[in-house]
Design a protein around this motif. Structure first.
Motif, PDB file in Angstrom:
ATOM      1  N   ALA A  10       0.640  -1.010   0.015  1.00 13.89           N
ATOM      2  CA  ALA A  10       0.116   0.234  -0.165  1.00 13.89           C
ATOM      3  C   ALA A  10       1.447   0.944  -0.191  1.00 13.89           C
ATOM      4  O   ALA A  10       1.683   1.179   0.113  1.00 13.89           O
ATOM      5  N   LYS A  11       0.589   2.359  -0.880  1.00 11.64           N
ATOM      6  CA  LYS A  11       1.013   2.897  -1.065  1.00 11.64           C
ATOM      7  C   LYS A  11       2.371   3.291  -1.270  1.00 11.64           C
ATOM      8  O   LYS A  11       3.546   4.252  -0.757  1.00 11.64           O
ATOM      9  N   SER A  12       2.556   2.926  -2.028  1.00  7.96           N
ATOM     10  CA  SER A  12       3.885   2.214  -3.398  1.00  7.96           C
ATOM     11  C   SER A  12       3.501   2.762  -4.816  1.00  7.96           C
ATOM     12  O   SER A  12       4.888   0.644  -5.310  1.00  7.96           O
ATOM     13  N   GLY A  13       2.076   2.628  -5.514  1.00  4.69           N
ATOM     14  CA  GLY A  13       2.496   2.690  -6.647  1.00  4.69           C
ATOM     15  C   GLY A  13       1.238   1.782  -7.107  1.00  4.69           C
ATOM     16  O   GLY A  13       1.518   1.524  -8.026  1.00  4.69           O
ATOM     17  N   THR A  14       0.467   1.446  -6.489  1.00  5.03           N
ATOM     18  CA  THR A  14       0.203   0.286  -6.716  1.00  5.03           C
ATOM     19  C   THR A  14      -0.929   0.607  -7.964  1.00  5.03           C
ATOM     20  O   THR A  14      -1.620   0.010  -8.776  1.00  5.03           O
ATOM     21  N   THR A  15      -1.352   2.428  -7.402  1.00  2.00           N
ATOM     22  CA  THR A  15      -2.733   2.651  -8.146  1.00  2.00           C
ATOM     23  C   THR A  15      -2.317   3.074  -9.745  1.00  2.00           C
ATOM     24  O   THR A  15      -2.470   3.221 -10.980  1.00  2.00           O
ATOM     25  N   TYR A 182       9.590  -5.406  -6.546  1.00  2.00           N
ATOM     26  CA  TYR A 182      10.101  -4.352  -7.533  1.00  2.00           C
ATOM     27  C   TYR A 182      10.451  -3.281  -6.231  1.00  2.00           C
ATOM     28  O   TYR A 182       9.312  -3.573  -4.972  1.00  2.00           O
ATOM     29  N   ARG A 183      11.298  -2.206  -6.825  1.00  2.00           N
ATOM     30  CA  ARG A 183      11.242  -1.419  -5.979  1.00  2.00           C
ATOM     31  C   ARG A 183      10.323   0.108  -5.767  1.00  2.00           C
ATOM     32  O   ARG A 183      10.575   0.130  -7.651  1.00  2.00           O
ATOM     33  N   PHE A 184       9.961   0.887  -5.380  1.00  2.00           N
ATOM     34  CA  PHE A 184       9.320   1.690  -5.125  1.00  2.00           C
ATOM     35  C   PHE A 184      10.706   3.135  -6.114  1.00  2.00           C
ATOM     36  O   PHE A 184       9.401   3.725  -7.200  1.00  2.00           O
ATOM     37  N   GLU A 185      11.811   3.367  -5.978  1.00  2.00           N
ATOM     38  CA  GLU A 185      12.057   3.671  -7.333  1.00  2.00           C
ATOM     39  C   GLU A 185      12.250   4.116  -8.581  1.00  2.00           C
ATOM     40  O   GLU A 185      12.153   4.254  -8.879  1.00  2.00           O
ATOM     41  N   GLU A 186      12.166   2.893  -8.782  1.00  2.00           N
ATOM     42  CA  GLU A 186      11.560   1.907  -9.921  1.00  2.00           C
ATOM     43  C   GLU A 186      10.687   2.575 -10.835  1.00  2.00           C
ATOM     44  O   GLU A 186      10.709   2.731 -12.406  1.00  2.00           O
ATOM     45  N   GLU A 189      11.515   6.933 -10.797  1.00  2.00           N
ATOM     46  CA  GLU A 189      12.440   7.369 -11.642  1.00  2.00           C
ATOM     47  C   GLU A 189      11.782   7.340 -12.890  1.00  2.00           C
ATOM     48  O   GLU A 189      12.549   7.773 -14.331  1.00  2.00           O
ATOM     49  N   ASP A 190      12.054   5.915 -13.724  1.00  2.00           N
ATOM     50  CA  ASP A 190      10.736   5.803 -15.014  1.00  2.00           C
ATOM     51  C   ASP A 190       9.855   5.345 -15.144  1.00  2.00           C
ATOM     52  O   ASP A 190      10.157   3.786 -15.220  1.00  2.00           O
ATOM     53  N   SER A 191       8.629   6.028 -15.397  1.00  2.00           N
ATOM     54  CA  SER A 191       7.348   5.106 -14.892  1.00  2.00           C
ATOM     55  C   SER A 191       7.277   4.055 -16.799  1.00  2.00           C
ATOM     56  O   SER A 191       6.988   2.890 -16.543  1.00  2.00           O
ATOM     57  N   ILE A 306      17.615   9.263   1.757  1.00  2.00           N
ATOM     58  CA  ILE A 306      16.721   8.378   1.676  1.00  2.00           C
ATOM     59  C   ILE A 306      15.976   8.712   0.824  1.00  2.00           C
ATOM     60  O   ILE A 306      15.725   9.614   0.498  1.00  2.00           O
ATOM     61  N   ALA A 307      15.135   7.804  -0.240  1.00  2.00           N
ATOM     62  CA  ALA A 307      14.532   7.295  -1.136  1.00  2.00           C
ATOM     63  C   ALA A 307      13.142   8.151  -0.747  1.00  2.00           C
ATOM     64  O   ALA A 307      12.230   6.842   0.037  1.00  2.00           O
ATOM     65  N   ASP A 308      12.694   8.636  -1.350  1.00  2.00           N
ATOM     66  CA  ASP A 308      11.108   9.480  -0.870  1.00  2.00           C
ATOM     67  C   ASP A 308      10.200   9.550  -2.434  1.00  2.00           C
ATOM     68  O   ASP A 308      10.779   9.760  -3.579  1.00  2.00           O
TER      69      ASP A 308
END
Length: 310
Positions: A10-15, A182-186, A189-191, A306-308
């Motif tokens: 949750a809150k990790s770009g799933t939408t 996957y990591r959220f930063e992936e 950074e480049d959707s 911190i990756a945010d």
């Protein structure tokens, strides 16, 4: 039945990922983004927290297998049929129930720094007017009491971040190759590249380029309450007028851009960051062992490392 699940976090770009997947011509995603069936089929939540029942009703949660199957009745020739319910990663029963119904499924997981994730989830509930506490650490202190009182999973800020424990449950039922982590930063950074990596993992054409221009579910505290309420009110006279003169995609893009510009994100308090870094330390090491991948940057208290998502 679906063969692909976005299970969290949750809150990790799933939408956003759900949007990218449903744009692909070889993918059918359920019209309801979060049916939550495999979390709630045996143990429906009490929904005792502020706005819990209304929130779940509005999101289209389903409780019967018949209703769940109906979500996928529109699928035709697509090879990937899926849904996205981030509660599946957190729920203890979901791995078993998913395996019973869909043992060969592909499972997609996007992991965000659990400290930042917890704060983002807190801000989301503040933004929606459902979080009565205006201090993040106070909300962390209240978590156990809220869980005991039956507040639904969105309020479990700290508990939802134990990814090592949660993914270990999935590995009891599914092969490692079925989990795409996957990591959220992936994603941030480049959707487009991220979406194409997911397409490739699912066996559909990876050259397809989705529209990644709309950022959904951004969190923060509204600068102007009246503007936030207007954007969130589908029955407002201006919203009704816009439906008559603007195409849906254009209207959606404009409203999301205005909504996101109206949000300000309070910083994560240093004390809360340090507190949660210690809470998650052992679980992060467990996650690293499970997937032979480093996540130790999540535990630093150095703000600049911190990756945010801002």
């Amino acid at each position: 039945m679906p063969n692909t699940f976005v299970i969290g976090a949750a809150k990790s770009g799933t939408t956003s990922l759900y949007d990218y997947l449903r744009q692909h011509p070889d993918v059918f995603m359920s019209p309801v983004k979060e049916p939550c069936y495999f979390a709630y089929a045996e143990n429906p939540p009490e929904m005792a927290g502020p706005g819990d029942e209304a929130s779940n009703h509005e999101s289209g949660v389903v409780y019967t297998l018949e209703d769940y199957r109906a979500l996928f009745s529109g699928a035709t020739t697509e090879s990937v049929i899926g849904e996205a319910s981030p509660v599946y990663l957190y729920d203890e029963d979901a791995p078993r129930l998913l395996h019973e119904q869909c043992p060969d499924a592909s499972l997609i997981v996007v992991l965000r720094n659990p400290i930042v994730r917890a704060h983002s989830h807190y801000l989301q509930l503040v933004q929606s007017g459902r979080e009565p506490l205006n201090d993040f650490e106070a909300a962390l202190d209240a978590e156990d009491e809220r869980v005991a009182a039956g507040w639904e999973w969105s309020w479990h800020y700290r508990r939802m971040g134990f990814y090592g424990k949660q993914l270990a449950r999935y590995l009891e039922y599914f092969d490692r190759e079925q989990l795409h982590v996957y990591r959220f930063e992936e994603l941030t950074e480049d959707s487009v590249a991220f979406a194409q990596t997911a397409y490739r993992a699912l066996g559909v054409d990876p050259s397809f380029e989705p529209d990644t221009g709309i950022r959904r579910r951004a969190t923060g505290v509204p600068k102007l309450d009246w503007l936030h309420q207007f954007i969130g009110s589908p029955d407002h006279v201006l919203r009704r007028w816009s439906r008559l003169v603007l195409p849906e995609t254009v209207r959606d893009r404009i409203l999301m851009a205005v909504r996101n510009a109206n949000l300000q994100k309070p910083p994560l308090p240093d004390a809360a960051r340090a507190r949660l870094a210690e809470v998650y330390r052992d679980d992060v090491h467990r996650l690293e062992t499970l997937f032979d991948r480093s996540f130790s940057d999540w535990l630093t208290t150095d703000e600049h490392r911190i990756a945010d998502d801002g």
